[in-house]
Structures are given as structure tokens and as C-alpha cells.
Design a protein around this motif. Structure first.
Motif, short mmCIF file in Angstrom:
data_model
loop_
_atom_site.label_atom_id
_atom_site.label_comp_id
_atom_site.label_asym_id
_atom_site.label_seq_id
_atom_site.Cartn_x
_atom_site.Cartn_y
_atom_site.Cartn_z
N SER A 1 -16.08 24.28 -12.32
CA SER A 1 -15.63 23.38 -13.58
C SER A 1 -15.72 23.17 -14.37
N ASP B 1 -19.05 24.53 -6.67
CA ASP B 1 -18.03 23.34 -7.53
C ASP B 1 -18.34 23.27 -9.02
N THR C 1 -18.50 16.60 -11.37
CA THR C 1 -17.03 17.98 -12.03
C THR C 1 -16.58 17.82 -13.38
#
Length: 426
Positions: free
Chosen positions: A291, A287, A271
């Protein structure tokens, strides 16, 4: 399927838990060994059964989705239902409570618990015909079938897939060799630090390494369409696994595989834009989306000129407890109340797992979830054999040792002997 070798003693097997995603994933652990516990069982984790007509145990991540379906069933049948979350070691606590006679009527958990639960006499087979199961992914039905009997109605499936940083690698690779080559070029150009984030860690990661093993012709336990996995035919130490070990050693020398990349940091590094590719599951989606990185997903391809890659497929399923206080309600809930498109749609919307029912898969609007459903349909169900308890640690450590420079052939054959000895009780 008949197991030809002595089973891992049931008392020891109880200690296993399937992830569930556990560890961040929703079906099987996102960490190295999805079937190993991550927390200790505690009394506080076990709810009091209460006096509801039907009691269902699940984990905290899925309780709202399960409650939606359970409440509908309760209203339709004029009964009371209580859905309870077990905060840790759900499988272990379920077996203990079921044996003591104060467990739930239904438990929701990962399919790779099934062999252990059957060995402990903790769950009952389900009476559903092949026609009644025809609406589910073939792999999901395979996953929840053990020794020729169905033990769970699957609702969610998952598998590892290949994430790509499209800013540094715009085109989808045709195979894993092409992906690694593109990643290495990006490293050489200074665009990223890692060609491929495939978790290894200090203790190895047999779960994430499974696509490499299978593409190079290896296997854990032999599989037959008619009988399932054969615990008497271990593939670790056999020629295919040795070829996989050589491939791991080669990739380590090229700095593609490193013990410094683990389940703890592989997603975060991707990320942050430091890796061209990442092998992970749908648990990484949140996630990665947050990001803002440009990414694409595809099922993991095999190496050029080799076999297809087959990561593990995990399924979440509803199972009926052998000690159910209200067995008739439990069987009706699992085989009818859960086993319909409306319930499966509600479970998908509540838990956001790639659905096991094909009609729900066909209606997916989320392209990422649809890709993960495709990846799961191409994967191989994780063996539900109790013998898997003997596999994770020795095989993981073998991979880590090979990445660290150990002789690949000897290390893999030694791992096979260690696993074989453990299975035989030696």
C-alpha cells in the motif's frame, strides 16, 4: 498435564483445524477462530500416498520450503521422499487418513492441533532432550509440548502485533491506553476514521481480543510452567474476564471497538490510511507494504497500569504420524533432518515465517519479521487443549454482544457457563 474434566469427544474434535495462518496467516488463522475449519473436507483434497520411502503432508503455502529440507534429507540418506499439499482441512484429512492406514509419515501443522491429534492417537511423541531443544524459543517448545511430552519440532512462530500509521501517530506509544488516546485524537482531527482497528465483526473475535482479556487480568485456561494448561480451570466468567468485558464495553462506547470492523476489512482500512492503529499478524505485512503507507510495528503493550498484554502465540511444527508406514525414517527426519540450523534457515527463507530457532532469529535482516519474532516470544502459546473447541464461538459472541451494548458482567459470566457446560458434555 492431566485433564481433570471429560475431554470433548474425539469424533467432534477431529472437525477442528488450526489455521495456519490458514485464513491468510501462516500459523494460526488470521480470522476469528484459528482452530476452526474454514472449508469442508473433500476427497479431492487428499493426495494418494504413493510408494515413496517418506511421505510428508503440508499445506500449499509451505510446500516449497518443506520440499527443500525434505530433498536434502532424502539425498543424505539415500531414500525417496514425497511432499504433498493437502488443499483443505489438513488436520481433519490427516486424522482420517492416519486412522485408515493410508496417511503420511509426517505432517506439518499448527501446534494447537496437538491436543486433538493426541486424543485421536494420531501422532507420536518425540525423543529430544532439553539440551537438544535449547536452541529454540522457550515459547515454541512450550507450544509443542503437551501433557509433559514433546510432539512437534517447531520451525515458525507468530503472534499479533500493533501496527501504527506513523504519518498520524509519529511516536511509539508506551502502552495501549496511550495508543488509543493518540488514535482518538487523530479521529477528532479528521486524519483517520478509526482510532484502532481491532477486529470484532458480527460474531466477535476471541482470537484478536485476547490481548485485551489478558491485560485486564483475564485468562482462558490457567497455565502452570510444570504442567501446562489446565482444562479444569476456566477463566471465562472469572473476575479478570469480567474486568476485560467492562473495558470492551468502555471502548465500544468510545467508538474504538465496533462490530463493523472485522477480519474481512480491518487490514484494508488500515492500508487505505483510515485507521491510526491496527492489531494483526505478519499475514498483513504484504498488503501493508504494497500500500505504501508509512507504518511501524511493535509488540502489543498492555493498558496503562494493568497487566502486560499476551496475545496468542502460534507455532508451525513437524509431527510424526502414529500410523507412519516408515516410522524410523519419520522420526529421523523430524528429530535430525529438520532439527538443525541449516534446515531452519531454509524453512525461514522459503516460508518467511518468524523462525522458532533463536540463532536464525538472531540473524534476521528483515526488521519487520524480527519484530514479529519478538512479539511471538512475548506472547502466550495458544492452548492445544481439545476443550478450546468449546471456547471460540461463545466467547466471540459474548464480545460482539458487549460491543453491541449488552451488559458486560452478565454476558461474560453467561459465556463462562456456556463454555463450562460444553466442556463437561452438558
Amino acid at each position: 498435564m492431566r485433564i481433570a474434566r471429560t475431554l470433548v469427544p474425539a469424533v467432534l474434535a477431529v472437525a477442528l483445524t488450526a489455521c495456519g495462518g490458514g485464513g491468510g496467516s501462516s500459523t494460526s488463522s488470521a480470522d476469528t477462530t484459528p482452530s476452526e475449519p474454514t472449508e469442508s473436507s473433500t476427497e479431492e483434497a487428499v493426495p494418494t500416498r504413493g510408494d515413496a520411502d517418506l511421505v510428508i503432508w503440508t499445506d500449499a503455502l509451505k510446500i516449497d520450503a518443506v520440499k527443500t529440507v525434505a530433498d536434502t534429507f532424502a539425498e543424505q540418506n539415500g531414500i525417496s521422499v514425497e511432499v504433498q499439499a493437502v488443499s483443505s482441512d489438513l488436520q481433519t484429512n490427516f486424522v482420517t487418513a492416519n486412522t485408515a492406514g493410508n496417511g503420511p509419515d509426517v505432517v506439518v501443522g499448527a501446534h494447537d492441533w496437538i491436543g486433538n491429534l493426541v486424543a485421536n492417537g494420531a501422532i507420536e511423541p518425540l525423543q529430544l532432550t532439553p539440551d537438544q531443544l535449547s536452541g529454540y524459543s522457550e515459547k515454541a517448545v512450550q507450544a509443542t509440548t503437551y501433557e509433559g511430552q514433546l510432539y512437534g519440532v517447531p520451525y515458525g512462530i507468530e503472534a499479533l502485533a500493533l501496527y501504527r500509521n506513523t504519518e498520524v501517530v509519529p511516536e511509539e506509544p508506551a502502552n495501549l491506553t496511550e495508543a488509543i488516546d493518540a488514535g482518538k485524537q487523530a479521529v477528532q482531527a479528521g486524519e483517520v476514521e478509526s482510532a484502532l482497528n481491532l477486529p470484532v465483526g458480527e460474531n466477535g473475535d476471541a482470537y484478536h481480543m485476547q490481548p485485551v482479556l489478558t491485560s485486564m487480568g483475564g485468562y482462558l485456561f490457567a497455565y502452570d510452567e510444570a504442567s501446562g494448561y489446565d482444562a479444569s480451570d476456566l477463566g471465562v466468567g472469572e473476575p479478570g474476564s469480567v474486568e476485560a468485558a467492562r473495558k470492551v464495553a468502555q471502548l465500544a462506547k468510545e467508538r474504538v471497538l465496533r462490530t463493523s470492523i472485522s477480519g474481512d476489512n480491518s487490514i484494508a482500512l488500515f492500508t487505505e490510511g483510515k485507521a491510526a492503529f491496527l492489531i494483526s499478524g505478519p499475514w498483513a505485512l504484504g498488503d501493508i507494504k504494497a500500500s505504501g503507507i508509512d507504518y511501524a510495528i511493535q509488540p502489543i503493550p498492555g493498558f496503562a497500569g494493568e497487566e502486560p498484554a499476551e496475545p496468542f502465540m502460534g507455532a508451525q511444527a513437524f509431527m510424526v504420524a502414529s500410523g507412519a508406514e516408515n516410522a524410523a525414517f519419520a522420526q529421523e527426519f523430524v528429530t535430525v533432518g529438520v532439527n538443525n540450523e541449516e534446515a531452519m534457515q531454509a524453512l525461514y527463507e522459503g516460508a518467511t515465517l518468524p523462525p522458532a530457532m533463536t540463532s536464525v532469529q538472531d540473524g534476521l535482516q528483515d526488521e519487520d519479521i524480527a519484530l514479529f519474532a519478538e512479539a511471538a516470544n512475548q506472547a502466550a502459546p495458544m492452548p492445544a487443549l481439545p476443550e478450546m473447541a468449546a471456547v471460540w464461538e461463545p466467547l466471540g459472541k459474548a464480545y460482539a454482544a458487549i460491543v453491541g451494548g449488552a451488559n458486560p458482567e452478565k454476558t461474560m459470566r453467561d459465556a463462562g457457563r456456556t463454555i463450562e457446560s460444553a466442556i463437561q458434555g452438558g
